[in-house]
Design a protein around this motif. Structure first.
Motif, mmCIF file in Angstrom:
data_model
loop_
_atom_site.group_PDB
_atom_site.id
_atom_site.type_symbol
_atom_site.label_atom_id
_atom_site.label_comp_id
_atom_site.label_asym_id
_atom_site.label_seq_id
_atom_site.Cartn_x
_atom_site.Cartn_y
_atom_site.Cartn_z
ATOM 1 N N LEU A 1 -5.707 -11.152 22.118
ATOM 2 C CA LEU A 1 -5.747 -11.646 23.342
ATOM 3 C C LEU A 1 -4.286 -11.985 23.666
ATOM 4 O O LEU A 1 -3.582 -11.910 24.773
ATOM 5 N N ILE B 1 -1.987 -9.169 24.648
ATOM 6 C CA ILE B 1 -2.544 -8.662 26.114
ATOM 7 C C ILE B 1 -1.910 -9.742 27.090
ATOM 8 O O ILE B 1 -1.325 -9.082 28.137
ATOM 9 N N ASP B 2 -1.953 -10.950 26.663
ATOM 10 C CA ASP B 2 -1.203 -11.955 27.477
ATOM 11 C C ASP B 2 0.386 -11.739 27.586
ATOM 12 O O ASP B 2 0.904 -11.604 28.752
ATOM 13 N N TYR C 1 -5.004 -0.160 28.649
ATOM 14 C CA TYR C 1 -4.868 -1.066 29.370
ATOM 15 C C TYR C 1 -3.996 -0.986 30.476
ATOM 16 O O TYR C 1 -3.221 -1.425 30.953
ATOM 17 N N LYS D 1 -3.750 -18.369 33.138
ATOM 18 C CA LYS D 1 -4.679 -17.309 32.203
ATOM 19 C C LYS D 1 -5.989 -17.669 32.253
ATOM 20 O O LYS D 1 -6.553 -18.553 31.790
ATOM 21 N N LYS D 2 -6.785 -16.648 32.363
ATOM 22 C CA LYS D 2 -8.234 -16.475 32.297
ATOM 23 C C LYS D 2 -8.837 -15.353 32.061
ATOM 24 O O LYS D 2 -8.194 -14.170 32.330
ATOM 25 N N SER D 3 -10.200 -15.375 31.373
ATOM 26 C CA SER D 3 -10.981 -13.874 31.343
ATOM 27 C C SER D 3 -12.070 -14.170 32.231
ATOM 28 O O SER D 3 -12.593 -15.243 32.455
ATOM 29 N N ARG E 1 -8.731 -9.546 31.702
ATOM 30 C CA ARG E 1 -7.831 -10.499 31.550
ATOM 31 C C ARG E 1 -7.149 -10.507 32.959
ATOM 32 O O ARG E 1 -6.496 -9.564 33.298
ATOM 33 N N HIS F 1 -4.010 -12.909 35.160
ATOM 34 C CA HIS F 1 -2.772 -13.798 35.217
ATOM 35 C C HIS F 1 -2.452 -13.876 36.518
ATOM 36 O O HIS F 1 -2.350 -13.044 37.348
ATOM 37 N N ALA G 1 -3.758 -7.942 36.210
ATOM 38 C CA ALA G 1 -5.004 -8.028 35.536
ATOM 39 C C ALA G 1 -5.069 -6.668 34.938
ATOM 40 O O ALA G 1 -4.556 -5.685 35.301
ATOM 41 N N GLU H 1 -7.970 -4.486 31.866
ATOM 42 C CA GLU H 1 -9.290 -4.677 31.279
ATOM 43 C C GLU H 1 -9.336 -4.734 29.778
ATOM 44 O O GLU H 1 -8.106 -4.457 29.261
ATOM 45 N N LEU H 2 -10.414 -5.402 29.351
ATOM 46 C CA LEU H 2 -10.531 -5.654 27.909
ATOM 47 C C LEU H 2 -11.562 -4.819 27.168
ATOM 48 O O LEU H 2 -12.084 -5.339 26.134
#
Length: 350
Positions: free
Chosen positions: A45, A48-49, A87, A128-130, A141, A143, A160, A162-163
């Motif tokens: 994570l 990815i951030d 990603y 930041k949040k999922s 994810r 931002h 954004a 995808e995860l």
């Protein structure tokens, strides 16, 4: 049948020790695996951030460098990110009044939430949040970046991705952990059994040594390994106890022999005098004298038995002995009187 054969399997000490060894080992493995799983997801994570932050900065740079052709530059940026295999990126840009400037939403199942101009957004530049997508609850994810010049808000950028790849990586990692857990369970069980048997082997040795010790073999001693552990201290304690028992039995044997010797002498004299008395007819005076002598010998036996009992109590610490001086002349005279008739019958001159 051995002692182990008489004990139920689940009550055996080696089985219980192996069980607790295995439980402790597996608990430790689960804690480690849980920590590894958390760290793996956390690190993925973070990567990815970091990627989303880089993309956000790239979009802001494009806007700042080309304020008159923002849409064209963002279109070029969209074409660049569209070529990514892993990603994929979606983004959208708002002005300071949250009017949409440009949107690139090519993530199936994902809808951008509208940003909010809360006061906290002026303190935290990046949120930041999922979030969950609308299709199969796919994770994403997001931002949201609030770009300011001084204290004035200029742009809001949402980026954004995808995860799904991350989720697959986590699932593969967990599958590997599960395989490792099964292997650890097998090795832990076998290792726990081997360790329990190895640790209990000295106890089996002590048990066999104790079985050989009885009243006729008190010279046997438990083996000492010389490592000064709990079993060595136990063996030393038992050996000291055996030495005390051996010493006590020696005293008991000696006491029995002494008691038998002390009792045999007056009883022999009493029997001999009675036989002499019954060997022929005698007068009433002679019978009376013999009975008086027998009564004296019986009193002597009573005193002797009491003395032996006192000695026994003294050995047990229940009584104390008092030493006195005796007259050997009187003692020898009493012995002469006790054995006079027996000696006379056997023609022995006392």
């Amino acid at each position: 049948m051995s002692l182990k054969g008489k004990i139920k399997f689940y009550r055996r000490l080696d089985v219980r020790m192996a069980f607790w060894y295995t439980i402790t080992f597996l608990t430790t493995i689960l804690i480690i695996f849980g920590f590894l799983d958390y760290r793996f997801q956390h690190n993925l994570l973070k990567e990815i951030d970091r990627m989303l932050i880089d993309e956000t900065h790239e979009i802001i740079n494009q806007i700042l460098k080309h304020p008159l052709s923002i849409k064209e530059k963002l279109k070029s940026q969209e074409e660049i990110v569209a070529k990514r295999r892993y990603y994929p990126i979606a983004f959208q840009v708002f002005d300071h009044q949250l009017n949409l400037i440009y949107t690139c939403s090519k993530l199936p199942g994902f809808i951008f939430p509208k940003p909010s101009l809360d006061e906290k957004n002026f303190i935290i530049p990046v949120l930041k949040k999922s979030v969950k997508g609308s299709r199969k609850n796919l994770p994403f994810r997001l931002h949201t970046y609030f770009y300011r010049e001084g204290s004035k808000l200029k742009y809001v950028v949402q980026v954004a991705t995808e995860l799904k790849i991350m989720r697959k990586s986590v699932e593969n990692f967990r599958e590997n952990l599960m395989v490792a857990f099964v292997v650890a369970f097998l090795f832990g069980s076998v290792g726990g059994w081997i360790l329990s048997r190895k640790n209990l082997k000295p106890i089996d040795t002590l048990t066999e040594a104790i079985k050989r010790i009885n009243a006729n073999q008190l010279n046997e001693r438990l083996p000492i390994q010389g490592i000064d552990d709990e079993l060595d201290r136990l063996a030393l304690t038992v050996n000291e106890m055996i030495e005390r028992v051996e010493e006590y039995l020696k005293k008991l044997t000696q006491f029995t022999a002494d008691a038998a010797h002390e009792l045999r002498t007056p009883i022999t004299a009493l029997k001999g005098e009675t036989e002499v008395l019954l060997s022929r007819k005698r007068s009433s005076e002679e019978y009376q004298e013999a009975l008086i002598n027998n009564l004296e010998r019986l009193d002597y036996l009573t005193r002797l038995i009491n003395n032996l009992l006192l000695l026994s109590q003294a050995d047990e610490g229940k009584a104390s002995l008092e030493f006195k001086t005796i007259n050997l002349t009187n003692l020898l005279r009493e012995l002469q009187e006790a054995f006079f008739l027996v000696a006379e019958q056997k023609k022995i001159n006392l």
